[in-house]
Design an enzyme around this catalytic site. Structure first.
Site: not given
Length: 448
Positions: A25, A28, A174, A250, A365, A371
């Site tokens: 990510n 992040s 996930e 994702h 993040n 999300c």
């Protein structure tokens, strides 16, 4: 009978911090160790929930988790009182303390996979909590997630709950971040679209080389079986491994769907033409007219999509049949993405309007509008069976805003996570929240 798609947004937790825990990510990792603002993060999320409610959409709230997760630290060998556990972890293994404090449960697109009653064999809405076993800080979420979902959707006549899949790499799951549902209307049988990154047992499937493919084909197939979905009502598609290696951890970072529309990047999938043809055929058999909007790479590069989170947006159906796209501020800040969006809304296609929201705390993040929400398609009778305490109203928005302002810190650094007082603050806040949302005892400190 009326039917609705309800967005249940994750309420950001009191320990929201930038730990840089999510390999693969980009956001992040690039913002790791910066100071976060949990209060601002929670208020930004609440403002989006209220805005959708004010636009006439049914909006719900999904509670955060208890953090730091002292039980997880105890299972790793830290003993003593709760304060001593935190002190020892901070001294001996700070990365484990950081992981146990993650507020990543705010991204409830990863909480579970949901199949509406129109698709399932027994005519109930099915939930399977995601095991999230690719990352330790997320793998500890599903027990509490299951209890919270069980308290929200409690009526067994309408709702069925499944435990997370086995917590092994072969069944990496996930949740809804790799799952989309297409249909003519939310109450009619649709086609559920499962996107996976790799096959655990078949080496013929290509895999990314740099970042992990978090969702397996085998996990997606298991969820479809658990939910009683028919072959005619599912399509499995593989992500393009090359885009995973560019930070598309994702599917919801590179594609989003709603109703009869799939909005996706040119490089989102392997065998794109076959995937689209299968979706078209199966939706046509259910009386739906599938359509897709493909964003060309020469207009929006994958890098721009990842940095702006263009596809990590909410695609919402309005009463007049048009669609609204909810995007983060970062889309407006990216010249190429914003130019594309202007041309999209001017094209006369189904997406008629774009609304921009400031979600900087979440975005830094690695989580955008998509999300932050778990979509649940519900018939009128099923919506009536949902715990009313979690449905957003003007009064609930006011109560939660005051709750956040009372209990949340306005700055949090990694060193602050070692303060045992933070655990007490979190528990005090969550104990009050369960009363506000009428959840009952769902947290370990309330049960043990």
């Amino acid at each position: 009978m009326k039917s609705f798609e309800v967005n249940f947004d994750g309420l950001v937790g009191p320990t929201h911090n930038y730990g840089g825990l999510s390999f693969g990510n980009v956001a992040s990792q690039s913002n790791s160790q910066q100071a976060s603002n949990p209060r601002e993060a929670a208020l930004q999320g609440l403002e989006k929930m209220k805005a959708l409610m004010d636009m006439g959409f049914v909006q719900g709230v999904l509670a955060p988790q208890e953090r730091p997760d002292v039980a997880a630290l105890r299972s790793l060998g830290f003993g003593g009182t709760d304060a001593q556990v935190i002190e020892k972890a901070a001294k001996e293994a700070m990365p484990l303390l950081v992981a146990s404090c993650s507020a990543s449960s705010m991204w409830v697109a990863n909480a579970a996979t949901v199949s509406p009653s129109a698709d399932t064999a027994d005519g109930r809405v099915h939930f399977t909590a995601a095991n999230l076993n690719c990352k330790f800080h997320r793998s500890i979420e599903h027990p509490t997630t299951s209890r919270v979902l069980g308290a929200m959707f409690a009526d067994p006549e309408h709702f069925a709950h499944h435990a997370a899949l086995p917590a092994v790499a072969q069944f990496g799951d996930e949740g809804a971040a790799n799952h989309t549902r297409f249909c003519r209307s939310y109450g009619e049988a649709g086609v559920e679209f499962f996107v996976y990154g790799r096959s655990a047992f078949d080496s013929r499937y290509p895999a990314p080389q740099k970042y992990p493919a978090r969702q397996t084909l085998e996990a997606s197939q298991a969820v479809a079986r658990l939910h009683g979905l028919s072959d005619a009502g599912v399509v499995f598609a593989q992500q393009n491994p090359a885009v995973i290696d560019q930070g598309v951890f994702h599917n919801d970072v590179i594609a989003v769907g709603n109703g009869e529309l799939l909005f996706h990047h040119q490089d989102a999938f392997l065998n794109t033409e076959h995937v689209l043809a299968e979706l078209h055929g199966k939706l046509q058999a259910r009386g739906a007219a599938f359509q897709s909007i493909c964003v060309p790479r020469d207009q929006v590069a994958v890098e721009d999509a990842v940095r702006s989170y263009l596809f990590n947006s909410q695609l919402l159906s309005r009463a007049d049949g048009s669609m609204l796209l909810i995007v983060p501020e970062e889309c407006r800040s990216n010249t190429r993405v914003w130019q594309y969006l202007q041309s999209l809304t001017a094209s006369g296609g189904p997406v008629r309007e774009v609304k921009v929201f400031d979600l900087k705390q979440s975005m830094q993040n690695g989580g955008g509008p998509a999300c932050l929400r778990l979509r649940v398609a519900l018939k009128e009778t099923e919506l009536a069976a949902v715990n009313p305490g979690v449905i957003m109203t003007p009064a609930l928005y006011g109560t939660l805003t005051r709750w956040v302002n009372t209990h949340y810190r306005d700055a949090l650094r990694e060193s602050d996570l070692a303060d045992p007082q933070l655990l007490l603050e979190c528990r005090t806040a969550l104990d009050e929240l369960t009363q506000i949302l009428k959840l009952g005892a769902v947290y370990p400190f309330q049960i043990n």
